[in-house]
Scaffold this motif. Sequence first.
Motif, PDB file in Angstrom:
ATOM      1  N   LEU A 157       0.824  -1.204   0.000  1.00 57.85           N
ATOM      2  CA  LEU A 157       0.000   0.000   0.000  1.00 57.85           C
ATOM      3  C   LEU A 157       0.860   1.255   0.000  1.00 57.85           C
ATOM      4  O   LEU A 157       0.508   2.258  -0.632  1.00 57.85           O
ATOM      5  CB  LEU A 157      -0.934   0.002   1.211  1.00 57.85           C
ATOM      6  N   LEU A 160       2.083   1.701  -3.519  1.00 57.82           N
ATOM      7  CA  LEU A 160       0.984   2.160  -4.359  1.00 57.82           C
ATOM      8  C   LEU A 160       0.696   3.636  -4.114  1.00 57.82           C
ATOM      9  O   LEU A 160       0.502   4.407  -5.072  1.00 57.82           O
ATOM     10  CB  LEU A 160      -0.266   1.328  -4.083  1.00 57.82           C
ATOM     11  N   GLY A 161       0.674   4.043  -2.856  1.00 55.41           N
ATOM     12  CA  GLY A 161       0.416   5.443  -2.537  1.00 55.41           C
ATOM     13  C   GLY A 161       1.478   6.363  -3.124  1.00 55.41           C
ATOM     14  O   GLY A 161       1.161   7.439  -3.650  1.00 55.41           O
ATOM     15  N   GLU A 403     -10.339   5.727  -8.146  1.00 56.48           N
ATOM     16  CA  GLU A 403      -9.337   4.682  -7.951  1.00 56.48           C
ATOM     17  C   GLU A 403      -8.250   5.141  -6.995  1.00 56.48           C
ATOM     18  O   GLU A 403      -7.839   4.402  -6.084  1.00 56.48           O
ATOM     19  CB  GLU A 403      -8.727   4.319  -9.302  1.00 56.48           C
ATOM     20  N   HIS A 404      -7.782   6.362  -7.175  1.00 57.95           N
ATOM     21  CA  HIS A 404      -6.747   6.906  -6.295  1.00 57.95           C
ATOM     22  C   HIS A 404      -7.299   7.149  -4.892  1.00 57.95           C
ATOM     23  O   HIS A 404      -6.617   6.904  -3.892  1.00 57.95           O
ATOM     24  CB  HIS A 404      -6.200   8.203  -6.881  1.00 57.95           C
ATOM     25  N   LYS A 406      -9.660   5.528  -3.410  1.00 63.61           N
ATOM     26  CA  LYS A 406      -9.822   4.242  -2.723  1.00 63.61           C
ATOM     27  C   LYS A 406      -8.503   3.788  -2.104  1.00 63.61           C
ATOM     28  O   LYS A 406      -8.487   3.235  -0.990  1.00 63.61           O
ATOM     29  CB  LYS A 406     -10.343   3.173  -3.680  1.00 63.61           C
ATOM     30  N   ALA A 407      -7.391   4.010  -2.804  1.00 63.13           N
ATOM     31  CA  ALA A 407      -6.088   3.628  -2.260  1.00 63.13           C
ATOM     32  C   ALA A 407      -5.788   4.409  -0.986  1.00 63.13           C
ATOM     33  O   ALA A 407      -5.207   3.872  -0.030  1.00 63.13           O
ATOM     34  CB  ALA A 407      -4.997   3.861  -3.304  1.00 63.13           C
ATOM     35  N   ASP A 410      -8.033   2.898   1.752  1.00 68.99           N
ATOM     36  CA  ASP A 410      -7.540   1.582   2.168  1.00 68.99           C
ATOM     37  C   ASP A 410      -6.358   1.713   3.126  1.00 68.99           C
ATOM     38  O   ASP A 410      -6.249   0.967   4.108  1.00 68.99           O
ATOM     39  CB  ASP A 410      -7.119   0.764   0.948  1.00 68.99           C
TER      40      ASP A 410
END
Length: 768
Positions: A157, A160-161, A403-404, A406-407, A410
């Motif tokens: 994560l 991804l961030g 989409e961004h 949601k990351a 999360d």
Amino acid sequence: MKKGFKNLALTTLLLAAALGHAQQKQQDIDKKVDALIAKMTLEEKVGQMAQITLDVLCKGDNRFSSTQPLTLDDAEMKKVFGKYHIGSVLNIAGGQAVTPQKWYELISGVQKASLATDKNKIPVLYGVDEIHGATYTDGATMFPQEIAQAAARNPKLTELGASITAYETRASNIPWTFSPVLDLGMDPRFPRQWESFGEDPYLCSVLGVAMVHGFEGNNIGDAQKVASCIKHFLGYHAATSGKDRTPAYISEDALREYHLPSFKAAIEAGAQTIMINSGVINGVPVHANYDILTKLLKDELGFKGLVVTDWADIENLHKRDRMAASDKEAIVLAINAGIDMSMIPYQYEVFCDNLIALVKEGKVKQERIDDAVRRILKVKYALNLFDKPNTNPKDYPKFGSKEHQKASYDMAAEAITLLKNEGNVLPLKKNIKVLITGPNANSMRTLNGGWTYTWQGDKTDQYAAKYNTIVEAVENEIGKANVTYIPGVSYKAGGHYYDELADKMDEAVAAAKNADVILLCLGENSYTEKPGDMNDLYMSDLQTELAQKIATTGKTVILILNEGRPRLISKFESNIKGIVQSYLPGNFGGDAIADVLFGDVNPSGKLPYTYPRYPNATISYIHKPSEEQKKAEGVYNYEADYNPQYAFGHGLSYTTFSYKDLKVNKASVKKGENVQITIVVTNTGKVAGKEVVHLFTSDLYATSVTPDVKRLRRFEKIDLKPGESKIVTFELNPKDLTYVGRDGKDILEAGDFEISIEKLKATFTLSE
């Protein structure tokens, strides 16, 4: 040939081809850089070493402030780029965030002015502190701050961030971020602890590498990637006073054992640039320390990238640290120590004119200048700025996308840490009446912290109004009719971050009689750097008063902490049934908090630092055995023994986990052999949950320096359904068992070692 071997062979060939391509590309860049340097004058080279802030280039009453709307000053740019050949610009101007389109207008204007006046057509390298998202871009995705990401313990994560932040940073026409912060956040007093990954060197290393990979990928020339800048090298958070940019006294073994590993790991991962510690170590400002900047960083660690100062830190050698009698003396100290680029940020004439004079006087060698410029130009070529100096927001359709977002959510959901759940009071039922009180209950500013839309995060509420505060998220969860909000305490508008006032405190206490549960939202307002310095680690007096009064109502109280560092709660903690630590969870923190409170999310965060109980007991979990001298029976009561409110790695769940069958594959291991450790983890509860499995080692006896009680060596986050078991396997190598001696050298000694996972322990012997 078997299929497995075919796949292995193909993978090997692909890796070799990729490595060969990367080496060829670097050789091509080296040739271009050498050819360019050969054509450059001394003045042009010195200009490349200078970085100014955007305010200098914008119209305003003076170069220290800009008028709105931001407009570039053509006359000033002609001087900056035409006469002084300035090679780098940073920051936003005017103290406000702007849209990607405005960023594109500003930076493309800067690039156009630079390229039009430079015969060598060298593009500007633009950098911004993109700390937890595209910091100064309106509409960007703001992630939880690093301290919260450390609590999530999920490197995927984090990567991804950082990747999303790189994308949105490039959408803002910015190719360089001053991130990640890899300082060891061991001191809860320090105002930038929340910018770090916490107090453990291994945790900082793993997440730091993940963030570097997210920012840079395999090629920073990719228009969706940026150059990272690891900071602040070295030992920045270890200030003796606990205040920003104040002196530290760090032994050679402590510097290398605790503070160096995260930087070393990030350098090995390919980090392109590095920023230097603004402070003083053992009496020497780091910006003037040749031993740290050249001998350690460039020679020993082999760092080939760009070394940049922090804000005005060459000037500070003269004005603050009194190491130099003039700006000119400060410049010679810093450049000869190993600085490649000076974040000036305003008086660029002073830096450039003096450095040119110093070279002509022979006090700074031409070779040092060429080395610095070579490092700068390599980054510009690697970023593909010569071919494509600008990136247009129209090419980034995912900017601020669902989409961004949601990351970001999360990450916040996995970061939130359940510290206390007496009588399983959490999760809450959704058919209840809730009173929400406290200064952090209805603020987007406090959810995000500093470096959010503005430096101090003080305008976050106006930019982030579309997101949900804690109050709004709880209303969405159980309905507005079931929620009463009374602040009790508020932060003063426009004041210092700790300026507070009582705001209907008695009314909040009186309203408790109509509530089933009270959500008490305490913590800090946003801050960073010097403005965040403090003198009292306890929760503020007014917030403590509110907590104590609310606790006397007899109602179930859930404390929601929203803070950048662990403010002490021992004056009222015993009267609180449930405690949720949210850190600085970002724009989707309110939603994640509500989902945890009402059971939509099972919390899985783990403390990335030690939560102290008292202001004189702020020792990290990494400490020596003498910090744990248990009281002698009938003789002493060691109240000040190691006694945290909550230990590093603590974090509860709505399910339960059992650990069993801890095994080490060998009772005796020779130096050079790896050690394999396995353990079985089972979800023994009724709901699915994520669990972080921590592996600690203890060197039972050491000869050079007394060993630490224990050290984190591995961790893994697993997801288990009710009744499900998993075998978790870790592998240690001898390097994990070394420690740094008094001479700064690594030592690996034969002897007994202890492995601990949860409450289970096992031992093995390391032999010669």
